[in-house]
Scaffold this motif. Structure first.
Motif, PDB file in Angstrom:
ATOM      1  N   HIS A  25       0.818  -1.214   0.000  1.00 12.68           N
ATOM      2  CA  HIS A  25       0.000   0.000   0.000  1.00 12.68           C
ATOM      3  C   HIS A  25       0.853   1.266   0.000  1.00 12.68           C
ATOM      4  O   HIS A  25       0.318   2.358   0.192  1.00 12.68           O
ATOM      5  CB  HIS A  25      -0.920  -0.001   1.219  1.00 12.68           C
ATOM      6  CG  HIS A  25      -1.926  -1.115   1.219  1.00 12.68           C
ATOM      7  ND1 HIS A  25      -3.143  -1.017   0.580  1.00 12.68           N
ATOM      8  CD2 HIS A  25      -1.874  -2.368   1.752  1.00 12.68           C
ATOM      9  CE1 HIS A  25      -3.805  -2.152   0.738  1.00 12.68           C
ATOM     10  NE2 HIS A  25      -3.066  -2.975   1.432  1.00 12.68           N
ATOM     11  N   LEU A 179      -9.447   0.913   4.275  1.00  8.94           N
ATOM     12  CA  LEU A 179      -8.796   2.142   4.729  1.00  8.94           C
ATOM     13  C   LEU A 179      -8.567   2.114   6.235  1.00  8.94           C
ATOM     14  O   LEU A 179      -7.475   2.426   6.720  1.00  8.94           O
ATOM     15  CB  LEU A 179      -9.661   3.336   4.344  1.00  8.94           C
ATOM     16  CG  LEU A 179      -9.135   4.724   4.643  1.00  8.94           C
ATOM     17  CD1 LEU A 179      -7.881   5.004   3.834  1.00  8.94           C
ATOM     18  CD2 LEU A 179     -10.212   5.759   4.333  1.00  8.94           C
ATOM     19  N   SER A 183      -4.884   1.756   7.974  1.00  6.02           N
ATOM     20  CA  SER A 183      -4.493   2.882   8.828  1.00  6.02           C
ATOM     21  C   SER A 183      -4.100   2.415  10.226  1.00  6.02           C
ATOM     22  O   SER A 183      -3.110   2.886  10.796  1.00  6.02           O
ATOM     23  CB  SER A 183      -5.636   3.896   8.911  1.00  6.02           C
ATOM     24  OG  SER A 183      -5.916   4.443   7.638  1.00  6.02           O
ATOM     25  N   MET A 203      -3.921   9.484   2.954  1.00  2.00           N
ATOM     26  CA  MET A 203      -4.150   8.226   2.255  1.00  2.00           C
ATOM     27  C   MET A 203      -4.828   8.513   0.917  1.00  2.00           C
ATOM     28  O   MET A 203      -5.611   9.461   0.802  1.00  2.00           O
ATOM     29  CB  MET A 203      -5.029   7.297   3.089  1.00  2.00           C
ATOM     30  CG  MET A 203      -4.482   7.004   4.482  1.00  2.00           C
ATOM     31  SD  MET A 203      -2.990   5.983   4.490  1.00  2.00           S
ATOM     32  CE  MET A 203      -3.691   4.369   4.087  1.00  2.00           C
ATOM     33  N   ILE A 205      -6.869   6.922  -2.714  1.00  2.00           N
ATOM     34  CA  ILE A 205      -7.612   5.862  -3.375  1.00  2.00           C
ATOM     35  C   ILE A 205      -7.367   6.031  -4.865  1.00  2.00           C
ATOM     36  O   ILE A 205      -7.595   7.121  -5.406  1.00  2.00           O
ATOM     37  CB  ILE A 205      -9.134   5.968  -3.102  1.00  2.00           C
ATOM     38  CG1 ILE A 205      -9.430   6.094  -1.612  1.00  2.00           C
ATOM     39  CG2 ILE A 205      -9.873   4.785  -3.721  1.00  2.00           C
ATOM     40  CD1 ILE A 205      -9.136   4.867  -0.811  1.00  2.00           C
ATOM     41  N   VAL A 211      -6.335   1.229  -1.919  1.00  2.00           N
ATOM     42  CA  VAL A 211      -5.928   2.165  -0.875  1.00  2.00           C
ATOM     43  C   VAL A 211      -4.405   2.318  -0.864  1.00  2.00           C
ATOM     44  O   VAL A 211      -3.680   1.324  -0.894  1.00  2.00           O
ATOM     45  CB  VAL A 211      -6.417   1.674   0.506  1.00  2.00           C
ATOM     46  CG1 VAL A 211      -5.798   2.489   1.630  1.00  2.00           C
ATOM     47  CG2 VAL A 211      -7.947   1.723   0.580  1.00  2.00           C
TER      48      VAL A 211
END
Length: 247
Positions: A25, A179, A183, A203, A205, A211
């Motif tokens: 990610h 998400l 996180s 963050m 998308i 993500v």
């Protein structure tokens, strides 16, 4: 344990790049070198060159490969097309002397009304576990904006409104679940390495709904957010007071 402020993007990003799960990610990120810029531009269509200790989107340079011989360099509110053989010269000319820079693979962010957006996630640690206390979106002012920082004209918005109204079809509940999970993992990873009590995450998308981590802020700015979502703001304040009471 007193919260520590760390400004270096690389120092906060490296533990995530080294993590087997979280690295999926995190966009590829390296220290700036002339040769690294040339190599990464061949591999990725968009790159971001950022000051390692910068904030509020200041000093960020975007390089977008147009074809085999030309690229578009965007800086502040200006853009120029240059030959790829001159790319290093043109980028270095826009960098501040004496500052360290990183190069990060660019993510093609999802858009809302043709404007890219990213997400503001805040986690706090008032006791022995992290709490996710804030989620919202930041929508860039223009379709070609380099950054989505509010300091550069972006607007804060409610996260569900933006995800549901995105130009790309997003599975909103799935995105929010991923998400939240990513996180929390980021907060626990960084919290295991540094004495953090609060972390603000930028963050992203992408257009396919994946993500991405962009960067972490250990002193997130809450200016103007009280009006956006009073309920979330009270949750943030409650956790903040509990943290301050433990000092």
């Amino acid at each position: 344990m007193k919260h520590k402020f760390i400004s270096s993007k690389m120092k906060k990003g490296q533990p995530l790049l080294n993590d087997r799960f979280l690295s999926r990610h995190v966009p590829q990120t390296r220290w700036y070198r002339d040769a690294t810029l040339t190599m990464m531009l061949r591999e990725f269509p968009v790159l971001y060159i950022k000051p390692d200790n910068g904030s509020a989107g200041t000093g960020i340079i975007r390089v977008k490969r147009l074809n085999r011989s030309e690229s578009l360099i965007s800086y502040k509110t200006k853009s120029i097309i240059c030959r790829n053989r001159n790319i290093v010269f043109e980028v270095v000319k826009r960098m501040r002397r004496g500052k360290k820079y990183i190069i990060q693979r660019g993510i093609t962010l999802a858009t809302y009304r043709n404007k890219p957006f990213d997400l503001r996630i805040v986690l706090q640690k008032p006791s022995n576990r992290w709490l996710l206390t804030w989620m919202s979106a930041k929508v860039a002012p223009r379709s070609n904006s380099i950054v989505t920082n509010v300091a550069k004209g972006a607007r804060d918005a409610r996260i569900k409104e933006i995800l549901r109204g995105a130009d790309q079809p997003l599975h909103v509940s799935r995105v929010l679940k991923t998400l939240s999970g990513v996180s929390y993992k980021i907060a626990r990873k960084l919290g295991s390495r540094f004495p953090f009590r609060i972390i603000g995450l930028d963050m992203g998308i992408d257009k396919k709904g994946k993500v991405w981590f962009i960067e972490a802020n250990t002193k997130p700015n809450f200016h103007g957010l009280k009006k956006l979502d009073p309920i979330q703001y009270r949750r943030y304040l409650h956790a903040k007071r509990r943290i301050e009471a433990r000092r």
